[in-house]
Design a protein around this motif. Sequence first.
Motif, PDB file in Angstrom:
ATOM      1  N   GLU A  63     -42.124  93.362  97.647  1.00  0.00           N
ATOM      2  CA  GLU A  63     -41.439  94.637  97.841  1.00  0.00           C
ATOM      3  C   GLU A  63     -40.753  95.076  96.549  1.00  0.00           C
ATOM      4  N   ALA A  64     -40.190  94.097  95.840  1.00  0.00           N
ATOM      5  CA  ALA A  64     -39.524  94.404  94.575  1.00  0.00           C
ATOM      6  C   ALA A  64     -40.514  94.755  93.473  1.00  0.00           C
ATOM      7  N   GLN A  65     -41.718  94.177  93.538  1.00  0.00           N
ATOM      8  CA  GLN A  65     -42.710  94.367  92.483  1.00  0.00           C
ATOM      9  C   GLN A  65     -43.598  95.585  92.698  1.00  0.00           C
ATOM     10  N   THR A  66     -43.633  96.107  93.919  1.00  0.00           N
ATOM     11  CA  THR A  66     -44.497  97.251  94.227  1.00  0.00           C
ATOM     12  C   THR A  66     -43.648  98.429  94.693  1.00  0.00           C
ATOM     13  N   ASN A  67     -44.340  99.508  95.026  1.00  0.00           N
ATOM     14  CA  ASN A  67     -43.661 100.701  95.529  1.00  0.00           C
ATOM     15  C   ASN A  67     -43.839 100.857  97.032  1.00  0.00           C
ATOM     16  N   PHE A  68     -44.097  99.731  97.721  1.00  0.00           N
ATOM     17  CA  PHE A  68     -44.258  99.743  99.167  1.00  0.00           C
ATOM     18  C   PHE A  68     -43.006  99.195  99.844  1.00  0.00           C
ATOM     19  N   THR A  69     -42.738  99.680 101.057  1.00  0.00           N
ATOM     20  CA  THR A  69     -41.649  99.127 101.845  1.00  0.00           C
ATOM     21  C   THR A  69     -42.113  97.841 102.511  1.00  0.00           C
ATOM     22  N   LYS A  70     -41.159  97.121 103.065  1.00  0.00           N
ATOM     23  CA  LYS A  70     -41.491  95.864 103.742  1.00  0.00           C
ATOM     24  C   LYS A  70     -42.432  96.104 104.916  1.00  0.00           C
ATOM     25  N   ARG A  71     -42.199  97.157 105.665  1.00  0.00           N
ATOM     26  CA  ARG A  71     -43.040  97.430 106.835  1.00  0.00           C
ATOM     27  C   ARG A  71     -44.454  97.832 106.401  1.00  0.00           C
ATOM     28  N   GLU A  72     -44.559  98.587 105.331  1.00  0.00           N
ATOM     29  CA  GLU A  72     -45.884  98.954 104.825  1.00  0.00           C
ATOM     30  C   GLU A  72     -46.638  97.716 104.356  1.00  0.00           C
ATOM     31  N   LEU A  73     -45.946  96.803 103.702  1.00  0.00           N
ATOM     32  CA  LEU A  73     -46.582  95.561 103.247  1.00  0.00           C
ATOM     33  C   LEU A  73     -47.066  94.735 104.427  1.00  0.00           C
ATOM     34  N   GLN A  74     -46.292  94.717 105.519  1.00  0.00           N
ATOM     35  CA  GLN A  74     -46.708  93.977 106.706  1.00  0.00           C
ATOM     36  C   GLN A  74     -48.000  94.540 107.282  1.00  0.00           C
ATOM     37  N   VAL A  75     -48.101  95.869 107.361  1.00  0.00           N
ATOM     38  CA  VAL A  75     -49.303  96.505 107.888  1.00  0.00           C
ATOM     39  C   VAL A  75     -50.495  96.235 106.971  1.00  0.00           C
ATOM     40  N   LEU A  76     -50.294  96.373 105.677  1.00  0.00           N
ATOM     41  CA  LEU A  76     -51.374  96.117 104.724  1.00  0.00           C
ATOM     42  C   LEU A  76     -51.823  94.657 104.793  1.00  0.00           C
ATOM     43  N   TYR A  77     -50.874  93.751 104.938  1.00  0.00           N
ATOM     44  CA  TYR A  77     -51.221  92.329 104.991  1.00  0.00           C
ATOM     45  C   TYR A  77     -52.022  92.011 106.252  1.00  0.00           C
ATOM     46  N   ARG A  78     -51.611  92.613 107.361  1.00  0.00           N
ATOM     47  CA  ARG A  78     -52.346  92.356 108.604  1.00  0.00           C
ATOM     48  C   ARG A  78     -53.789  92.839 108.469  1.00  0.00           C
ATOM     49  N   GLY A  79     -53.977  94.021 107.886  1.00  0.00           N
ATOM     50  CA  GLY A  79     -55.337  94.516 107.675  1.00  0.00           C
ATOM     51  C   GLY A  79     -56.122  93.641 106.729  1.00  0.00           C
ATOM     52  N   PHE A  80     -55.464  93.162 105.679  1.00  0.00           N
ATOM     53  CA  PHE A  80     -56.116  92.297 104.698  1.00  0.00           C
ATOM     54  C   PHE A  80     -56.581  91.004 105.361  1.00  0.00           C
ATOM     55  N   GLU A 129     -51.769  89.739  96.924  1.00  0.00           N
ATOM     56  CA  GLU A 129     -50.848  90.205  95.894  1.00  0.00           C
ATOM     57  C   GLU A 129     -51.562  91.090  94.870  1.00  0.00           C
ATOM     58  N   ASP A 130     -52.798  90.701  94.503  1.00  0.00           N
ATOM     59  CA  ASP A 130     -53.588  91.507  93.567  1.00  0.00           C
ATOM     60  C   ASP A 130     -53.894  92.879  94.174  1.00  0.00           C
ATOM     61  N   PHE A 131     -54.258  92.848  95.448  1.00  0.00           N
ATOM     62  CA  PHE A 131     -54.632  94.072  96.146  1.00  0.00           C
ATOM     63  C   PHE A 131     -53.478  95.066  96.210  1.00  0.00           C
ATOM     64  N   VAL A 132     -52.325  94.619  96.683  1.00  0.00           N
ATOM     65  CA  VAL A 132     -51.222  95.569  96.872  1.00  0.00           C
ATOM     66  C   VAL A 132     -50.610  96.001  95.539  1.00  0.00           C
ATOM     67  N   THR A 133     -50.657  95.131  94.539  1.00  0.00           N
ATOM     68  CA  THR A 133     -50.135  95.521  93.230  1.00  0.00           C
ATOM     69  C   THR A 133     -50.968  96.661  92.644  1.00  0.00           C
ATOM     70  N   ALA A 134     -52.287  96.520  92.728  1.00  0.00           N
ATOM     71  CA  ALA A 134     -53.163  97.569  92.212  1.00  0.00           C
ATOM     72  C   ALA A 134     -53.061  98.835  93.059  1.00  0.00           C
ATOM     73  N   LEU A 135     -53.013  98.686  94.380  1.00  0.00           N
ATOM     74  CA  LEU A 135     -52.911  99.838  95.263  1.00  0.00           C
ATOM     75  C   LEU A 135     -51.600 100.585  95.030  1.00  0.00           C
ATOM     76  N   SER A 136     -50.548  99.846  94.771  1.00  0.00           N
ATOM     77  CA  SER A 136     -49.248 100.454  94.478  1.00  0.00           C
ATOM     78  C   SER A 136     -49.321 101.316  93.228  1.00  0.00           C
ATOM     79  N   ILE A 137     -50.030 100.821  92.210  1.00  0.00           N
ATOM     80  CA  ILE A 137     -50.174 101.592  90.971  1.00  0.00           C
ATOM     81  C   ILE A 137     -50.939 102.875  91.234  1.00  0.00           C
ATOM     82  N   LEU A 138     -52.064 102.771  91.953  1.00  0.00           N
ATOM     83  CA  LEU A 138     -52.903 103.936  92.190  1.00  0.00           C
ATOM     84  C   LEU A 138     -52.181 104.990  93.015  1.00  0.00           C
ATOM     85  N   LEU A 139     -51.514 104.567  94.080  1.00  0.00           N
ATOM     86  CA  LEU A 139     -50.910 105.523  95.000  1.00  0.00           C
ATOM     87  C   LEU A 139     -49.544 106.008  94.554  1.00  0.00           C
TER      88      LEU A 139
END
Length: 236
Positions: A63-80, A129-139
């Motif tokens: 959460e600190a390293q990306t621009n996603f909230t904790k809840r968004e990270l939970q949803v993304l992780y479940r999908g991953f 971690e690679d996925f959400v870091t890159a997705l955070s940059i793009l979005l």
Amino acid sequence: MSGCSKRCKLGFVKFAQTIVKLITGTLSKDIAWWYYQYQRDKIEDELEMTMVCHRPEGLEQLEAQTNFTKRELQVLYRGFKNECPSGVVNEETFKQIYAQFFPHGDASTYAHYLFHAFDTTQTGSVKFEDFVTALSILLRGTVHEKLRWTFNLYDINKDGYINKEEMMDIVKAIYDMMGKYTYPVLREDTPRQHVDVFFQKMDKNKDGIVTLDEFLESCQEDDNIMRSLQLFQNVM
């Protein structure tokens, strides 16, 4: 497939969509449909948020390293995890994901280049971690962050420069992936034309290579590129 699992797949494809638009100014009919699906699936995700129990290790750090909230990270992780139960994506799985979304073309070469841009540690696999870091940059990254990531994708041999051969490889891979469903319809010489236009804009000192500084400066001077970078700024 759950909404968040679809969202995980569309997260990968979103990279392809933005890079395709950035280079070619063309948009696949199929991609427009996927974007509609993505917006529809957001409703499912909002319902699923209340049911997400699993919290990935190091969630606060992500959460600190990306621009996603904790809840968004939970949803993304479940999908991953739904899509990749082992917790990592290898190159073959990555190619299979892209093949599903680009059925009218051959996405394997482009997926190869994109996979290695995701795999920043060169381990042969992409972690959450690679996925959400890159997705955070793009979005939600800054203009410079998005452009640096894109430059790294184009710089296939990672020598700090983009040459015409690298650019041609990327452009050909994109057209192979898009297949026949593009607008406007592509001519045989279109890839070379796009590479030539790219270098006319980017290669400021005409030395046959494009540096990061040249790339950043040229992209920020181009209104079409800047609009492309903003395409998905508010989708999550």
